[in-house]
Design an enzyme around this catalytic site. Structure first.
Site, mmCIF file in Angstrom:
data_model
loop_
_atom_site.group_PDB
_atom_site.id
_atom_site.type_symbol
_atom_site.label_atom_id
_atom_site.label_comp_id
_atom_site.label_asym_id
_atom_site.label_seq_id
_atom_site.Cartn_x
_atom_site.Cartn_y
_atom_site.Cartn_z
ATOM 1 N N CYS A 1 0.947 -1.283 -0.031
ATOM 2 C CA CYS A 1 0.160 -0.003 0.125
ATOM 3 C C CYS A 1 0.997 1.328 -0.261
ATOM 4 O O CYS A 1 2.244 1.224 0.034
ATOM 5 C CB CYS A 1 -0.707 -0.093 1.177
ATOM 6 S SG CYS A 1 0.032 0.095 2.850
ATOM 7 N N CYS B 1 3.602 1.623 2.889
ATOM 8 C CA CYS B 1 4.674 0.828 2.693
ATOM 9 C C CYS B 1 5.484 1.597 1.743
ATOM 10 O O CYS B 1 6.895 1.793 1.869
ATOM 11 C CB CYS B 1 4.653 -0.403 1.818
ATOM 12 S SG CYS B 1 3.198 -1.712 2.437
ATOM 13 N N CYS C 1 36.236 -20.803 -30.854
ATOM 14 C CA CYS C 1 36.884 -21.896 -30.108
ATOM 15 C C CYS C 1 36.385 -21.434 -28.613
ATOM 16 O O CYS C 1 36.005 -20.297 -28.411
ATOM 17 C CB CYS C 1 38.326 -22.188 -29.967
ATOM 18 S SG CYS C 1 39.234 -20.635 -29.560
ATOM 19 N N CYS D 1 37.608 -17.773 -27.518
ATOM 20 C CA CYS D 1 36.920 -17.086 -28.105
ATOM 21 C C CYS D 1 35.591 -16.603 -27.009
ATOM 22 O O CYS D 1 35.236 -15.351 -26.722
ATOM 23 C CB CYS D 1 36.244 -17.220 -29.523
ATOM 24 S SG CYS D 1 37.274 -17.628 -30.642
ATOM 25 N N ASP E 1 4.368 -37.210 -3.987
ATOM 26 C CA ASP E 1 3.000 -36.636 -3.448
ATOM 27 C C ASP E 1 2.087 -37.918 -3.650
ATOM 28 O O ASP E 1 2.339 -38.177 -4.971
ATOM 29 C CB ASP E 1 2.626 -35.240 -3.942
ATOM 30 C CG ASP E 1 1.547 -34.823 -3.354
ATOM 31 O OD1 ASP E 1 1.111 -34.667 -2.189
ATOM 32 O OD2 ASP E 1 0.675 -34.390 -4.181
ATOM 33 N N ASP F 1 2.088 -31.755 -7.770
ATOM 34 C CA ASP F 1 1.494 -31.094 -8.960
ATOM 35 C C ASP F 1 0.596 -30.266 -8.400
ATOM 36 O O ASP F 1 0.054 -29.337 -8.924
ATOM 37 C CB ASP F 1 0.754 -32.238 -9.754
ATOM 38 C CG ASP F 1 -0.690 -32.780 -8.738
ATOM 39 O OD1 ASP F 1 -0.422 -32.562 -7.352
ATOM 40 O OD2 ASP F 1 -1.718 -32.971 -9.231
ATOM 41 N N ASP G 1 2.303 -28.317 -3.079
ATOM 42 C CA ASP G 1 3.779 -28.898 -3.381
ATOM 43 C C ASP G 1 4.818 -27.772 -3.517
ATOM 44 O O ASP G 1 6.060 -28.169 -3.592
ATOM 45 C CB ASP G 1 3.747 -29.804 -4.326
ATOM 46 C CG ASP G 1 2.815 -30.879 -4.227
ATOM 47 O OD1 ASP G 1 2.613 -31.298 -2.858
ATOM 48 O OD2 ASP G 1 1.876 -31.520 -5.084
#
Length: 815
Positions: free
Chosen positions: A13, A16, A83, A86, A502, A701, A705
């Protein structure tokens, strides 16, 4: 005084923003502090001699927020690198720029990934220093754009240069060395009779080879004079020395000293240039093959789309499709972008993205993925994600970022390649001088040593060892539906010894189903199901939804419920036809003093089978149990067996009670069960395993998690999961198939093994080759290395490293 912007995290806000302005404005040396809440940026004007960035960040931190130096990440195409030296030179000059936080060059893709502060630096400044170092920034890109024509042109150019060199070098070799093995030479160029003609003929044949190899000299000497010599510098110095000495010998012959006819070095210069050009050609062809996975992905999307506009079907370029457009897709056509079906029914082949071979049925409201193939029905769908936001574009970006990243294993090679060429030049000079001054050998002998050392050294093999393997490995992963986000993730994955799965949605389908209905006295299964479904109609709990769905499939009528009340963690309370219905877990029944004795044995049996018993009471009397279970995925047991065969322990983490969790664990062969774990405690369980010295991969998933995925050494998100889980993960599995977990770990092991082989070969080749070129075998009565063989060996080393990396293309997914 300087102006600088910081990104501020944690502001919610205007208060802050004011607090951040106040604490930074008070700091000694700050003359102006301004916070823009909308952009979450703090702009400061301050005196660098009085205050540092660290002090500003600490002040913001103490106020409860976080200041981050605003950086921009770009990927730039670099032209002219040949190479590892470089690549190191470009990293060094860009990394020194004020405002650059990181600079990383991938030699295999010829790209510079750079993070910098836009307030201190512009792209034009980066381009200037790169060009000053002797290279060129071609264009700027954030999403991969492989220029096939450019690669093909480079291959054609190298092949033509090789053919021209070969046409000149074959007769040159015959003239210079044929007579040594008894091959006849025409009298007008016989070294015994016409030494001058013999030398001039060799010079004439060498000039075309030097001319077509001009790039070695332009790049090689340019980088040498700028203080960052590369492999081209070694070739340029070595062949120039041979060529110049040949001209010196020719002058001596013209002056009457025919002994120099046997000391011409023209054939060495020509053969070295020819072999190196051939090696470069093979290397370019091989490097092109490493990015084939990306080319395949980019070729998936159709070029046009048919949209409905003013009740007419119009064909437009895919770039013109906008969110909200209604797209028509007929059988056999590809979906241009991501979207939601608004009308029609079809089956869609998503195998090119997910690897799932069975077509997926699509109805109104279902999502479709861009580049998937419409099999048999005509549908209309609304575009939801276009351009760089589509699933395909995100996958391409993710694979490109991974291919452009560096694995920690490459750090040693990067450090060595930075000092490699200057050290080789010094060794070549010292060994040549030592043989001439200390060993008492001739100038020709010393020159042979000098050229051999320069030409045999190969920083290319070091520079290509890691990125080529990472490119092929991550590309192969994408082909198998495994998206590895970085080289670091690829490297860490091979050390994993414990995989935590899980339960819900990972081991199981994540869709509970009714399995058993057990009734008490005076009520039928049909009545119990009707009451339960009527009660759960207002619930959003997955178990409640399973009961409602089952009642609907059985064609059971539901009744109107009133006074619905959810009791968190226990169940629900509702009134139906004047009867008080309680539906929930054991805790709810015990809290209401409802006896469970008559169905105690049945509920224990159900729990032991991994099912969740839901108790139903009517007017405070137990009426029955409906058991609900989440079915195990078909491939879960097979995947866990594969992990066991790889020597990996498997743990399961779940919020379920111990009995239900153990029942699931027995079905699939889990080694360790972590049950009754609250979502917020999953990350702590991972920490505990890590504290035991285990390298942990977490597979999940859901949103809950995400902290555990971030805490684990490797986070693996299942493709059907949430965006938050995928963001937190290091590896994303595009299918919801656990078999892709062993595939990901096996791919990591294969890639890291390949990188180690490449690095071993690159280090061993240079460690053995350079001393042989310096004449170490000759000291002990062995042969002296001919510069032509040194050139051939050098070309072979680069090609062998890239070819070894391409072996990864034969990798097969776990089955």
């Amino acid at each position: 005084m300087i102006n600088k912007s910081f990104k501020i995290e944690g502001m919610t806000c205007a208060s802050c923003a004011r607090a951040v302005e106040r604490v930074t404005g008070k700091l000694d040396g700050v003359s102006k502090a301004s916070v823009n809440l909308a952009t979450e940026k703090l702009t400061l004007e301050y005196d660098e001699s009085k205050i540092t960035e660290e002090v500003i960040k600490n002040a913001v931190d103490k106020a409860g927020y976080k200041a981050i130096t605003e950086t921009v990440s770009k990927t730039l195409n670099i032209e002219g690198m040949t190479c590892a030296s470089c690549a190191r030179a470009v990293e060094r000059v860009t990394g020194k720029l004020d405002g650059v936080s990181s600079a990383s060059v991938n030699l295999a893709t010829e790209k510079l990934s750079i993070s910098y502060e836009p307030s201190k630096l512009r792209i034009s400044d980066i381009k200037k220093v790169v060009e000053k170092a002797g290279y060129k920034v071609v264009d700027e890109e954030t999403i991969i754009d492989i220029d096939k024509d450019s690669r093909a042109r480079e291959q054609r150019s190298l092949w033509v240069r090789f053919l021209v060199s070969l046409i000149a070098t074959v007769p040159l070799l015959y003239i210079s060395m044929g007579h040594m093995v008894g091959m006849p030479l025409p009298k007008f160029i016989d070294p015994m009779m016409k030494p001058a003609a013999f030398a001039i003929a060799q010079l004439v044949l060498t000039i075309p080879v030097v001319v077509v190899g001009y790039r070695y000299y332009i790049v090689g000497f340019k980088t040498l004079f700028k203080g960052s010599p590369n492999m081209d510098s070694l070739i340029a110095i070595g062949t120039s020395a041979a060529f110049i000495y040949g001209i010196f010998a020719l002058i001596q012959i013209l002056r009457g000293d025919s002994s120099y006819a046997m000391e011409l070095y023209f054939e060495s210069a020509a053969v070295i240039l020819t072999l190196i050009t051939l090696g470069k050609y093979f290397e370019t062809v091989s490097k092109g093959k490493t990015s084939e996975a990306i080319k395949k992905l980019m070729g998936l999307a159709p070029k046009t789309a048919t949209i409905i506009k003013d009740d007419r079907e119009i064909e437009i370029s895919i770039d013109e499709v906008e969110v909200g457009d209604v797209i028509v897709v007929k059988p056999g056509e590809k979906m241009p972008v991501d979207g939601i079906v608004v009308s029609g029914v079809t089956s869609v082949d998503e195998s090119m993205l997910t690897g799932e071979s069975i077509p997926v049925e699509k109805h109104t409201g279902d999502t479709v993925i861009g580049a998937s193939i419409n099999k048999n029905g005509s549908i209309h769908y609304k575009a939801t994600r276009v351009g760089k936001d589509t699933a395909l574009a995100q996958i391409i970006k993710l694979v490109e970022d991974a291919q452009g990243s560096k694995a920690p294993i490459a750090k040693l090679a990067d450090i060595i390649s930075g000092y490699f060429v200057p050290i080789v030049i010094v060794l070549a000079v010292l060994s040549g001088l030592a043989w001439y001054l200390v060993g008492g050998e001739s100038i020709t002998f010393a020159l042979t040593i000098f050229i051999s050392v320069l030409v045999i050294a190969c920083p290319c093999a070091l520079g290509l060892a890691t990125p080529t393997a990472i490119m092929v490995g991550t590309g192969k992963g994408a082909e198998n539906g495994v998206l590895i986000k970085s080289g670091e993730a690829l490297e860490i994955a091979h050390t994993i010894d414990t995989v935590v799965l899980d339960k819900t949605g990972t081991i199981t389908e994540g869709k509970p189903k009714v399995t058993d209905i057990i009734t008490a006295d005076n009520i039928t299964e049909k009545q119990l199901l009707s009451l339960s479904a009527s009660a759960e109609k207002g619930s959003e709990h997955p178990l409640g939804e399973a009961i409602v769905e089952y009642a609907e499939t059985m064609g059971i009528q539901t009744e109107k419920a009133s006074e619905f009340k959810a009791i968190p963690g226990h169940g629900i309370e509702v009134t139906i036809n004047g009867q008080l219905i309680l539906l929930g877990n054991r805790k709810l029944m015990i809290d209401r003093n409802i006896s469970l004795r008559k169905l105690e044995e049945s509920s224990d049996r159900l729990a032991n089978e991994g099912k969740t018993p839901m108790y139903i009471a009517i007017d405070n009397s137990l009426a029955g149990i409906i058991a609900v279970a989440d079915t195990v995925k078909n491939t879960s047991k097979r995947a866990i067996d594969s992990l066991h065969n790889m020597g990996i322990k498997v743990a399961m983490i779940t919020g379920d009670n111990e009995r239900t969790a153990q029942a699931i664990a027995r079905q699939v062969g889990i080694d360790q069960v972590l049950s009754e774990v609250l979502p917020e405690d999953k990350a702590n369980e991972i920490k505990k395993l890590q504290s035991e010295g285990k390298k942990v991969a977490m597979v999940g998933d859901g949103i809950n998690d995400a902290p555990a995925l971030a805490q684990a050494n490797i986070g693996i998100a299942i493709g059907s999961g949430t965006d938050v889980a995928m963001e937190s993960a290091d590896i994303v599995l595009m299918r919801s198939d656990l078999m892709d977990v062993p595939t990901a770990i096996q791919l990591s092991r294969s890639t890291i093994r390949n990188i180690k082989q490449n690095l071993f070969w690159a280090f061993a080749y240079n460690t053995i080759g350079i001393p042989i070129a310096m004449g170490i075998l000759y000291i002990f009565g062995g042969p002296l290395l001919n510069p032509m063989f040194a050139g051939a060996a050098m070309s072979l080393s680069s090609v062998s490293v890239v070819t070894n990396a391409l072996r990864l293309k034969r990798f097969k997914a776990a089955k």
